[in-house]
Structures are given as C-alpha cells and as structure tokens.
Motif scaffolding. Structure first.
Motif, PDB file in Angstrom:
ATOM      1  N   PHE A   1     -28.957  17.575 -54.325  1.00 29.42           N
ATOM      2  CA  PHE A   1     -28.328  18.281 -55.501  1.00 29.42           C
ATOM      3  C   PHE A   1     -29.553  19.327 -55.875  1.00 29.42           C
ATOM      4  CE2 PHE A   1     -25.865  14.450 -55.940  1.00 29.42           C
ATOM      5  CZ  PHE A   1     -24.790  14.803 -55.279  1.00 29.42           C
ATOM      6  N   ILE A   2     -30.887  19.018 -55.700  1.00 35.80           N
ATOM      7  CA  ILE A   2     -31.745  19.858 -56.355  1.00 35.80           C
ATOM      8  C   ILE A   2     -32.686  20.422 -55.066  1.00 35.80           C
ATOM      9  CG2 ILE A   2     -34.057  19.949 -57.483  1.00 35.80           C
ATOM     10  CD1 ILE A   2     -32.360  19.059 -59.539  1.00 35.80           C
ATOM     11  N   GLY A   3     -32.797  21.744 -54.959  1.00 37.14           N
ATOM     12  CA  GLY A   3     -33.238  22.516 -53.955  1.00 37.14           C
ATOM     13  C   GLY A   3     -32.362  22.615 -52.836  1.00 37.14           C
ATOM     14  N   GLY A   4     -33.000  22.556 -51.613  1.00 32.20           N
ATOM     15  CA  GLY A   4     -31.817  22.411 -50.424  1.00 32.20           C
ATOM     16  C   GLY A   4     -31.550  23.737 -49.834  1.00 32.20           C
ATOM     17  N   PRO A   5     -30.747  23.802 -48.645  1.00 30.02           N
ATOM     18  CA  PRO A   5     -30.452  24.945 -48.139  1.00 30.02           C
ATOM     19  C   PRO A   5     -29.845  26.070 -49.030  1.00 30.02           C
ATOM     20  CG  PRO A   5     -29.101  23.128 -47.458  1.00 30.02           C
ATOM     21  CD  PRO A   5     -30.023  22.416 -48.164  1.00 30.02           C
ATOM     22  N   GLN A   6     -28.837  25.743 -49.962  1.00 33.83           N
ATOM     23  CA  GLN A   6     -28.210  26.888 -50.937  1.00 33.83           C
ATOM     24  C   GLN A   6     -29.187  27.381 -51.711  1.00 33.83           C
ATOM     25  OE1 GLN A   6     -25.414  27.931 -51.235  1.00 33.83           O
ATOM     26  NE2 GLN A   6     -24.404  26.631 -49.602  1.00 33.83           N
ATOM     27  N   VAL A   7     -30.414  26.733 -52.157  1.00 29.19           N
ATOM     28  CA  VAL A   7     -31.430  27.355 -52.925  1.00 29.19           C
ATOM     29  C   VAL A   7     -32.511  28.176 -52.073  1.00 29.19           C
ATOM     30  CG1 VAL A   7     -33.635  27.007 -54.102  1.00 29.19           C
ATOM     31  CG2 VAL A   7     -31.415  25.696 -54.707  1.00 29.19           C
ATOM     32  N   LYS A   8     -32.549  27.911 -50.875  1.00 32.94           N
ATOM     33  CA  LYS A   8     -33.561  28.408 -49.824  1.00 32.94           C
ATOM     34  C   LYS A   8     -32.679  29.903 -49.474  1.00 32.94           C
ATOM     35  CE  LYS A   8     -36.627  27.916 -45.948  1.00 32.94           C
ATOM     36  NZ  LYS A   8     -36.058  28.914 -44.733  1.00 32.94           N
ATOM     37  N   GLN A   9     -31.484  29.636 -49.269  1.00 36.43           N
ATOM     38  CA  GLN A   9     -30.786  30.800 -48.942  1.00 36.43           C
ATOM     39  C   GLN A   9     -30.641  31.977 -50.093  1.00 36.43           C
ATOM     40  OE1 GLN A   9     -26.547  30.292 -47.846  1.00 36.43           O
ATOM     41  NE2 GLN A   9     -26.169  32.558 -48.510  1.00 36.43           N
ATOM     42  N   LEU A  10     -30.740  31.373 -51.404  1.00 32.95           N
ATOM     43  CA  LEU A  10     -30.632  32.398 -52.467  1.00 32.95           C
ATOM     44  C   LEU A  10     -32.040  32.997 -52.580  1.00 32.95           C
ATOM     45  CD1 LEU A  10     -28.932  33.478 -54.976  1.00 32.95           C
ATOM     46  CD2 LEU A  10     -30.264  31.703 -56.340  1.00 32.95           C
ATOM     47  N   GLU A  11     -33.042  32.120 -52.483  1.00 37.08           N
ATOM     48  CA  GLU A  11     -34.524  32.867 -52.363  1.00 37.08           C
ATOM     49  C   GLU A  11     -34.559  33.814 -51.528  1.00 37.08           C
ATOM     50  OE1 GLU A  11     -36.735  28.966 -54.314  1.00 37.08           O
ATOM     51  OE2 GLU A  11     -36.685  29.204 -52.360  1.00 37.08           O
ATOM     52  N   GLU A  12     -34.086  33.675 -50.321  1.00 34.64           N
ATOM     53  CA  GLU A  12     -34.236  34.734 -49.238  1.00 34.64           C
ATOM     54  C   GLU A  12     -33.396  36.001 -49.504  1.00 34.64           C
ATOM     55  OE1 GLU A  12     -35.532  31.475 -45.744  1.00 34.64           O
ATOM     56  OE2 GLU A  12     -33.162  32.404 -45.609  1.00 34.64           O
ATOM     57  N   SER A  13     -32.183  35.697 -50.060  1.00 28.99           N
ATOM     58  CA  SER A  13     -31.420  36.931 -50.211  1.00 28.99           C
ATOM     59  C   SER A  13     -31.951  37.701 -51.600  1.00 28.99           C
ATOM     60  CB  SER A  13     -29.831  36.664 -50.324  1.00 28.99           C
ATOM     61  OG  SER A  13     -29.445  35.726 -51.296  1.00 28.99           O
ATOM     62  N   VAL A  14     -32.425  37.173 -52.544  1.00 30.17           N
ATOM     63  CA  VAL A  14     -32.925  37.807 -53.768  1.00 30.17           C
ATOM     64  C   VAL A  14     -34.170  38.472 -53.346  1.00 30.17           C
ATOM     65  CG1 VAL A  14     -33.689  37.540 -56.014  1.00 30.17           C
ATOM     66  CG2 VAL A  14     -31.830  36.158 -55.299  1.00 30.17           C
ATOM     67  N   ALA A  15     -34.924  37.698 -52.497  1.00 31.12           N
ATOM     68  CA  ALA A  15     -36.363  38.610 -52.091  1.00 31.12           C
ATOM     69  C   ALA A  15     -35.518  39.857 -51.236  1.00 31.12           C
ATOM     70  CB  ALA A  15     -37.007  37.718 -51.316  1.00 31.12           C
ATOM     71  N   ALA A  16     -34.897  39.667 -50.405  1.00 32.11           N
ATOM     72  CA  ALA A  16     -34.469  40.985 -49.501  1.00 32.11           C
ATOM     73  C   ALA A  16     -33.781  41.786 -50.601  1.00 32.11           C
ATOM     74  CB  ALA A  16     -33.211  40.170 -48.666  1.00 32.11           C
ATOM     75  N   ALA A  17     -32.972  41.490 -51.590  1.00 33.51           N
ATOM     76  CA  ALA A  17     -32.287  42.398 -52.410  1.00 33.51           C
ATOM     77  C   ALA A  17     -33.245  43.437 -53.071  1.00 33.51           C
ATOM     78  CB  ALA A  17     -31.150  41.813 -53.119  1.00 33.51           C
ATOM     79  N   THR A  18     -34.170  42.633 -53.697  1.00 35.83           N
ATOM     80  CA  THR A  18     -35.108  43.261 -54.501  1.00 35.83           C
ATOM     81  C   THR A  18     -36.256  43.966 -53.858  1.00 35.83           C
ATOM     82  OG1 THR A  18     -36.551  41.424 -54.797  1.00 35.83           O
ATOM     83  CG2 THR A  18     -34.808  41.512 -56.305  1.00 35.83           C
ATOM     84  N   GLY A  19     -36.390  43.762 -52.799  1.00 38.89           N
ATOM     85  CA  GLY A  19     -37.408  44.278 -51.951  1.00 38.89           C
ATOM     86  C   GLY A  19     -38.884  43.511 -52.142  1.00 38.89           C
ATOM     87  N   ALA A  20     -38.932  42.720 -52.756  1.00 39.34           N
ATOM     88  CA  ALA A  20     -39.836  41.617 -52.842  1.00 39.34           C
ATOM     89  C   ALA A  20     -40.143  40.715 -51.674  1.00 39.34           C
ATOM     90  CB  ALA A  20     -40.012  40.766 -53.978  1.00 39.34           C
ATOM     91  N   LYS A  21     -41.426  40.283 -51.298  1.00 39.66           N
ATOM     92  CA  LYS A  21     -41.422  39.203 -50.031  1.00 39.66           C
ATOM     93  C   LYS A  21     -41.140  37.779 -50.390  1.00 39.66           C
ATOM     94  CE  LYS A  21     -45.219  41.791 -47.654  1.00 39.66           C
ATOM     95  NZ  LYS A  21     -46.332  42.115 -48.363  1.00 39.66           N
ATOM     96  N   TYR A  22     -41.402  37.508 -51.638  1.00 44.90           N
ATOM     97  CA  TYR A  22     -40.950  35.975 -51.968  1.00 44.90           C
ATOM     98  C   TYR A  22     -40.057  35.965 -53.001  1.00 44.90           C
ATOM     99  CZ  TYR A  22     -45.194  35.981 -48.833  1.00 44.90           C
ATOM    100  OH  TYR A  22     -46.135  36.087 -47.830  1.00 44.90           O
ATOM    101  N   ALA A  23     -39.615  34.819 -53.241  1.00 46.05           N
ATOM    102  CA  ALA A  23     -38.449  34.444 -54.389  1.00 46.05           C
ATOM    103  C   ALA A  23     -38.792  32.785 -54.552  1.00 46.05           C
ATOM    104  CB  ALA A  23     -37.230  34.986 -54.187  1.00 46.05           C
ATOM    105  N   VAL A  24     -38.974  32.515 -55.887  1.00 41.86           N
ATOM    106  CA  VAL A  24     -38.884  30.838 -56.075  1.00 41.86           C
ATOM    107  C   VAL A  24     -37.867  30.738 -57.234  1.00 41.86           C
ATOM    108  CG1 VAL A  24     -40.567  29.078 -56.850  1.00 41.86           C
ATOM    109  CG2 VAL A  24     -41.529  31.119 -55.543  1.00 41.86           C
ATOM    110  N   GLY A  25     -37.127  29.866 -56.863  1.00 45.04           N
ATOM    111  CA  GLY A  25     -36.206  29.523 -57.688  1.00 45.04           C
ATOM    112  C   GLY A  25     -36.562  28.747 -58.932  1.00 45.04           C
TER     113      GLY A  25
END
Ligand SMILES: *Cc1c(COP(=O)(O)O)cnc(C)c1O
Length: 393
Positions: free
Chosen positions: A45-69
C-alpha cells in the motif's frame, strides 16, 4: 480522451461549476477500479510499482532526471527546504501572492520568508524585486508558477547562480507548463508538485512529488521524506514521514496519460474566453490574462474586476449558479500568523491590488463552450447592470 460531441454539450445551460472533478474521473472509473482491486490483492500500500511508475513518468514529462513521491505539495516544499538545510537565520525569497504552503514551509523550519511583489500582468515574481531582496542571508528563492504560467526563470536562475542561492520551483499549479520549452520543475534545483484534486493532475486525496536533475539531491529528498532513514532503522538525519501511497499513484498513473490533453483543453478554453469577452465587449472592463503563451497550462483563468466591484460581481455570478473563487483574498504578508515579520499595508502594492481585484472563473478541461458562453454573457449583463446603477446614482 479527446472531447466528443457528447461531452461538449451544446445548447443553452443555466449553470457552470468552478470545477467538476466527476467529468474528468468518470471516463476513467473502470480502469482506476481495476488497479485499486489489484493493489488491494497485492497488500502493498505504500510505495511499490505504481509509485515507481509515476515517478518515472513525471520525471519524463517534466524533463527532470529524477522524481521522488511524497505526501503533498506542501510537504514537497518542506522536504526540499530540509534537504538544503534551510534553518533559523536563513532567508528565503518568495511571493506573497500565492497559496499559504509556499511560505509556511519556510517558517516551519525557523527561516524567514522574504516576500517580494509580483508583476501585475503575470501575477508571478517580479525579478527586479527579487534582485533587490537578496542579502548574504538569502539561501533560497521559491518562484511560484501561479495559475499554470511559469515565472520568469532565466533571470532568476542567473541571480541564483551569481549569489549561490538554491531555487525551489513551486509547481503545484503548473504540471506540464513550459518556459522556453523547458518543463516546469526541470529548471531550478527542485520542482515541487501537488496532486490535490483541484490541480491539473488531481488525485483522489493528497499527494505530491519532487523533481530534480541531480542524483545527490534526489537521494537527499528521498532520505528526508522517509524519516532520514537509510538503511532501515538507521537514521542519518531528522526527516519526516511523507510518502505517496499506491492507491493514489494508481489514480495518477491513469490520469498521467492525459495530462497534455488536459493542458491543451484548458488552453483552448482560455482562448475561447478571450474571444467571447471581446465579442461581448467586456475585455476592457475586466482585465483578462493574455492567451498567447504556449507554455501556460491554465490551472486557473483569473480576471481582474477593478474599482471595488469584484465581490458584488461574484455574488451575482453565484446567483446565476456560476462558480468562481478568489485566489487569494489575503496576501501572505498580511496574514495574522506572519504579523511578526512586520509587513505593513501598502508594502507590496501590486500584490495587494491583485488580492482586491482577482476572480477565477471555470476553466477545467471538460467545461463546455455553452457553459463558457453562459459565464461571459452573465459577466457582461452583471457589469452592464452595475454601470446602470452607477449612472443613476
Ligand atoms: C496547492 C498548492 C500547494 C500545496 O499543495 P498541497 O498538495 O495542497 O499540499 C503549494 N503551493 C501552491 C502554489 C499551491 O497551489
């Protein structure tokens, strides 16, 4: 999810909500419920694959290298300041014409918010004022990309580089916005995003994310958002508990696919308003924002109604079942909780004028053209009525 003739209802209407989250969520319900069910079964329920996917897609969408939920946009700001060791005795420059969280994060760490005035056209930080506010105590600047439009980042980054100051972008209202083709959140040292339901990428509860191009900063953000814990039960620094949960990330992953479409629909609605206001002859009576900015994602469409008429216009809009909101009625430098900072009335004139005149009207992606027409028609009638009353008096 482009607009169909169905969702762009035609014909006359007699109401227009400020925001109708259900219109955005309804077409995604089956997909979201399916993911909820998977997460329920997984027990993670905390973290996990959904969070990782979101971090990757937000990083990609903004053009930043990393994202941390993290748990919210407010926490994103707080954790960022903590990661840069902002503390008592430090000064952080920010606007006063913004949501409270921008400055409360600074104050909670014992540091001092230094409020500077805005540019009256964009509502964003006036760079000249920023320059004048810099002292040896200045450790960071928090430009806010208010209403979905980026602050003037080039000169801010130039000043920051020259004086060795951190830049934390408050991107709560600006996911998908660009400045000179760079994504908001990829320009400063950290970008702080909110997934509060009224934002352009809204969750079903609280949530936030921090973006950065620097691997070391990303590690520090993650450390401070997890009790300063690394490895488990070994605490390197005193952090906070600010994490994103899997259910929230799942909703956001589904919506993330449409984030550019949401921005484009909002831009279209802004341009419709501009045309309608000209057609109804009120573009000079209400100062509407310009719509020629490609990178603007219009979290709010905010007009100005001068001469003390704003609150009456708002009341009459409400009578016609038209939603509106004042973002923000009391500038932060005039809030009771910041009284000790000593800002007098009149100290930030453009901010105070904006607080007295602004009114945000419906702009959400699924708003129909008929609803927009109803809003502008009503505004025109209300303003004409006020002019009659003034003439008679
Ligand atoms: C919404 C908002 C925040 C806070 O985000 P939360 O997720 O509600 O904590 C911070 N700054 C600005 C400019 C905002 O609009």
């Amino acid at each position: 999810m482009t607009k169909t003739n169905d969702s762009k209802r035609s014909g006359s209407v007699d109401s227009a909500p400020l925001l109708d989250v259900d219109r955005g969520n309804a077409p995604l319900k089956a997909e979201i419920m399916e993911l909820f069910s998977e997460i329920y079964d997984s027990g993670w329920f905390i973290g996990g694959p959904q969070v990782k996917q979101l971090e990757e897609s937000v990083a990609a969408a903004t053009g930043a290298k990393y994202a941390v939920g993290c748990a919210s946009g407010s926490d994103a700001l707080l954790v960022s300041l903590m990661a840069f060791d902002i503390k008592a005795g430090d000064c952080v420059i920010c606007p006063s014409f913004t949501f409270f969280a921008t400055a409360s994060a600074i104050r909670r760490l014992g540091a001092q918010p230094v409020f500077v005035d805005i540019d009256p056209v964009t509502f964003n930080l006036d760079v000249e004022q920023v320059k004048q506010a810099i002292t040896p105590k200045t450790k960071a600047i928090i430009p806010v990309h208010l209403f979905g439009q980026c602050a003037d980042m080039d000169p801010i980054m130039e000043l920051a580089g020259r004086y060795n100051i951190r830049v934390i972008e408050d991107c709560a209202q600006s996911i998908g916005a660009t400045y000179n083709r760079k994504g908001s959140g990829s320009i400063g040292d950290v970008g702080c995003f909110s997934f509060y339901p009224t934002k352009n990428l809204g969750g079903m509860g609280d949530g936030g994310i921090m973006t950065t191009n620097d691997a070391e900063i990303a590690d520090r953000l993650r450390l401070f958002a997890n009790h300063g814990m690394k490895p488990r039960y070994y605490h390197q620094v005193i952090g906070v508990n600010s994490r994103l949960d899997a259910m929230q990330a799942a909703v956001l992953n589904v919506k993330m696919k449409y984030v550019n479409q949401y921005g484009a629909d909002r831009r279209q609605n802004a341009s419709n308003y501009q045309q309608l206001m000209t057609r109804y002859g009120i573009s000079s009576l209400v100062a509407a924002p310009g719509v020629d900015n490609e990178g603007h994602v219009w979290n709010q469409y905010t007009i100005r109604i001068p001469d003390g008429r704003r609150d009456e216009v708002r009341r009459q809009l409400a009578d016609r079942k038209i939603g509106s909101e004042i973002y923000y009625p009391i500038p932060l430098h005039r809030q009771v909780c910041f009284k000790d900072l000593g800002y007098e009335e009149g100290s930030l004139p453009h901010t105070e004028a904006a607080a007295a005149e602004v009114l945000s009207i419906p702009i959400f992606p699924e708003l129909t053209i008929a609803e927009q027409q109803y809003v502008v028609e009503s505004l025109a009638e209300i303003i004409a009525g006020q002019q009659e009353v003034r003439k008679a008096a």
